[in-house]
Motif scaffolding. Structure first.
Motif, PDB file in Angstrom:
ATOM      1  N   ALA A 106       9.446   1.639  17.131  1.00  0.00           N
ATOM      2  CA  ALA A 106       8.235   2.233  16.300  1.00  0.00           C
ATOM      3  C   ALA A 106       9.203   3.713  16.210  1.00  0.00           C
ATOM      4  O   ALA A 106       8.222   4.081  14.797  1.00  0.00           O
ATOM      5  N   GLU A 107       9.565   4.687  16.460  1.00  0.00           N
ATOM      6  CA  GLU A 107      10.506   5.891  16.106  1.00  0.00           C
ATOM      7  C   GLU A 107      11.333   5.538  14.820  1.00  0.00           C
ATOM      8  O   GLU A 107      11.003   6.185  13.544  1.00  0.00           O
ATOM      9  N   ALA A 108      11.498   3.892  14.654  1.00  0.00           N
ATOM     10  CA  ALA A 108      12.387   3.983  13.842  1.00  0.00           C
ATOM     11  C   ALA A 108      12.246   3.345  12.176  1.00  0.00           C
ATOM     12  O   ALA A 108      12.250   4.736  10.791  1.00  0.00           O
ATOM     13  N   ALA A 109      10.540   3.010  12.546  1.00  0.00           N
ATOM     14  CA  ALA A 109       9.546   2.784  11.841  1.00  0.00           C
ATOM     15  C   ALA A 109       8.764   3.904  10.575  1.00  0.00           C
ATOM     16  O   ALA A 109       8.818   4.319   9.389  1.00  0.00           O
ATOM     17  N   ARG A 110       8.270   4.719  11.891  1.00  0.00           N
ATOM     18  CA  ARG A 110       8.160   6.048  11.404  1.00  0.00           C
ATOM     19  C   ARG A 110       9.060   6.499  10.434  1.00  0.00           C
ATOM     20  O   ARG A 110       8.549   7.386   9.466  1.00  0.00           O
ATOM     21  N   PRO A 136       5.089   1.073   1.624  1.00  0.00           N
ATOM     22  CA  PRO A 136       4.361   1.912   2.430  1.00  0.00           C
ATOM     23  C   PRO A 136       5.811   3.312   3.336  1.00  0.00           C
ATOM     24  O   PRO A 136       5.633   2.676   4.192  1.00  0.00           O
ATOM     25  N   LYS A 137       4.338   4.059   3.499  1.00  0.00           N
ATOM     26  CA  LYS A 137       4.795   5.241   4.752  1.00  0.00           C
ATOM     27  C   LYS A 137       4.420   5.056   6.046  1.00  0.00           C
ATOM     28  O   LYS A 137       2.369   4.315   5.683  1.00  0.00           O
ATOM     29  N   PRO A 153       0.969  -0.860  -0.701  1.00  0.00           N
ATOM     30  CA  PRO A 153      -0.065   0.222   0.240  1.00  0.00           C
ATOM     31  C   PRO A 153       1.027   1.919  -0.065  1.00  0.00           C
ATOM     32  O   PRO A 153       1.966   1.010  -0.128  1.00  0.00           O
ATOM     33  N   ASP A 154      -0.084   2.014   0.185  1.00  0.00           N
ATOM     34  CA  ASP A 154       0.679   3.800  -0.132  1.00  0.00           C
ATOM     35  C   ASP A 154       1.280   3.535   1.441  1.00  0.00           C
ATOM     36  O   ASP A 154       2.431   4.720   1.700  1.00  0.00           O
ATOM     37  N   GLU A 199      12.030   5.817   9.476  1.00  0.00           N
ATOM     38  CA  GLU A 199      12.479   4.620   7.480  1.00  0.00           C
ATOM     39  C   GLU A 199      11.443   5.086   6.983  1.00  0.00           C
ATOM     40  O   GLU A 199      11.910   5.327   5.593  1.00  0.00           O
ATOM     41  N   SER A 200      10.653   4.828   6.534  1.00  0.00           N
ATOM     42  CA  SER A 200       9.403   5.212   5.942  1.00  0.00           C
ATOM     43  C   SER A 200       9.504   6.555   5.221  1.00  0.00           C
ATOM     44  O   SER A 200       7.853   6.587   5.064  1.00  0.00           O
TER      45      SER A 200
END
Length: 358
Positions: free
Chosen positions: A260-264, A220-221, A187-188, A266-267
């Motif tokens: 969680a911050e890394a996921a935010r 995705p973001k 997904p986007d 990096e994406s």
């Protein structure tokens, strides 16, 4: 001749090429046929926000115990069996306790659950009891409960099955695989509630692994949403006394905060807060317009998408997937707390007919 299944197939076997499994692991699998949950196309959200969006709901409430936790629990409990453990333990706001108890009972293990007193929805607490768990309520919050169980597992041969257990994350990442398999691409945007932050961590790990394997061409973001009264990542510091009716994400110091911050980051996504009023509005919208009965915390992802759309965050035309983490029957008290009219009359055909057709 009829084909008879000799065993149950869950997410470990289905996605074993992406899991850290040995032949011994495959012999120890503890499964309740978790995963393979539906990706439901929204019929009304784009109209509600006035924006051309294609939104899908990944309804994890249709897992065996009614929440996404089953994906990680199958692997955590399988690992406990593989290592010869006789008991598992967790701190919980509800869903983890229900899932741990179910999978432990399936495996023949003892299960101990430490919960914050008065902060676990009845539907979830009922599950833990019925599956045979020993439930211990503390006069404190989830973060204190988690610290206690961590110390217990450091001193005793009991397996910790909270999301600090890496096998939990490994199992939960399979939801992102399923999304990509069903869509045929990534997904986007992927919207997700954020409590202890293990799930956003797991989804991002899964999306990255699928791209690395050439299964998808883009990522995705990640857009995560905390309850406004329990939003430590948003505020940048722990919340000593988190408050929200969405008890599943009522956590003041997430165990997977940094991930969680890394996921935010990096994406290229975000993690924001939504109010209880916004959560309830999304919760009712999902049930009354989309036909999906999810628990309050689940609706945080949809509340967040609505909030972002209203401020023109999306350009239009994007594909958005939203994780709905648990089933609405997990929290019957909230479901029955609204001013719904119940009509009580005699069993009289004409009177009933008059109410229905006027």
């Amino acid at each position: 001749m009829k084909k008879i299944l000799s065993r149950r197939i869950g997410i470990i076997e289905r996605y074993k090429e992406f899991m850290c499994v040995s032949d011994k692991t495959l012999e120890c699998i503890v499964s309740l046929n978790e995963g393979d949950t539906p990706l439901i196309l929204s019929e009304h959200l784009a109209e509600r926000v006035g924006c051309d969006l294609r939104v899908y709901f990944k309804f994890e409430g249709l897992n065996p115990t009614g929440s996404f936790k089953d994906r990680g629990m199958t692997f955590a409990v399988t690992n406990a069996v593989e290592e010869g453990k006789k008991a598992v333990i967790c701190a919980s706001t509800g869903n983890t306790s229900a899932s741990a108890a179910a999978y432990a009972s399936r495996a023949g293990l003892k299960c101990f659950v430490v919960i914050p007193e008065g902060n676990v929805a009845k539907g979830k607490l009922c599950q833990a009891f019925r599956h045979g768990a020993k439930v211990i309520q503390i006069k404190g919050n989830f973060d204190q409960a988690l610290e206690i169980v961590k110390q217990i597992t450091e001193k005793h041969p009991i397996q910790l099955v909270n999301s600090l257990n890496p096998y939990r994350i490994e199992g939960q990442k399979t939801a992102s695989f399923e999304i990509c398999d069903l869509l045929g691409c990534a997904p986007d945007y992927h919207a997700i509630p954020v409590g202890n932050a293990g799930n956003i961590t797991a989804y991002w790990k899964g999306f990255k692994e699928y791209k690395q394997a050439g299964k998808i061409d883009s990522l995705p973001k990640m857009i995560g949403f905390q309850a406004a009264g329990a939003a430590p990542i948003v505020h940048g510091h722990p919340i000593e006394h988190p408050e929200t009716l969405a008890t599943a994400i009522k956590i003041g110091n997430p165990a997977s905060w940094k991930q969680a911050e890394a996921a935010r980051d990096e994406s290229g996504g975000l993690i924001e807060a939504v109010t209880d009023d916004e959560i309830v509005a999304a919760y009712r919208f999902l049930a009354e317009k989309e036909g999906i009965f999810c628990e309050p915390a689940s609706a945080a992802s949809v509340a967040g998408v609505i909030k972002l759309a209203k401020r023109n965050y999306f350009k239009g035309g994007e594909v958005i997937t939203c994780t709905l983490t648990g089933h609405g029957l997990k929290d019957p008290d909230l479901a029955l707390s609204f001013d719904d009219e119940v009509i009580v009359i005699d069993a009289d055909l004409k009177k009933i007919e008059k109410i229905i057709v006027g």
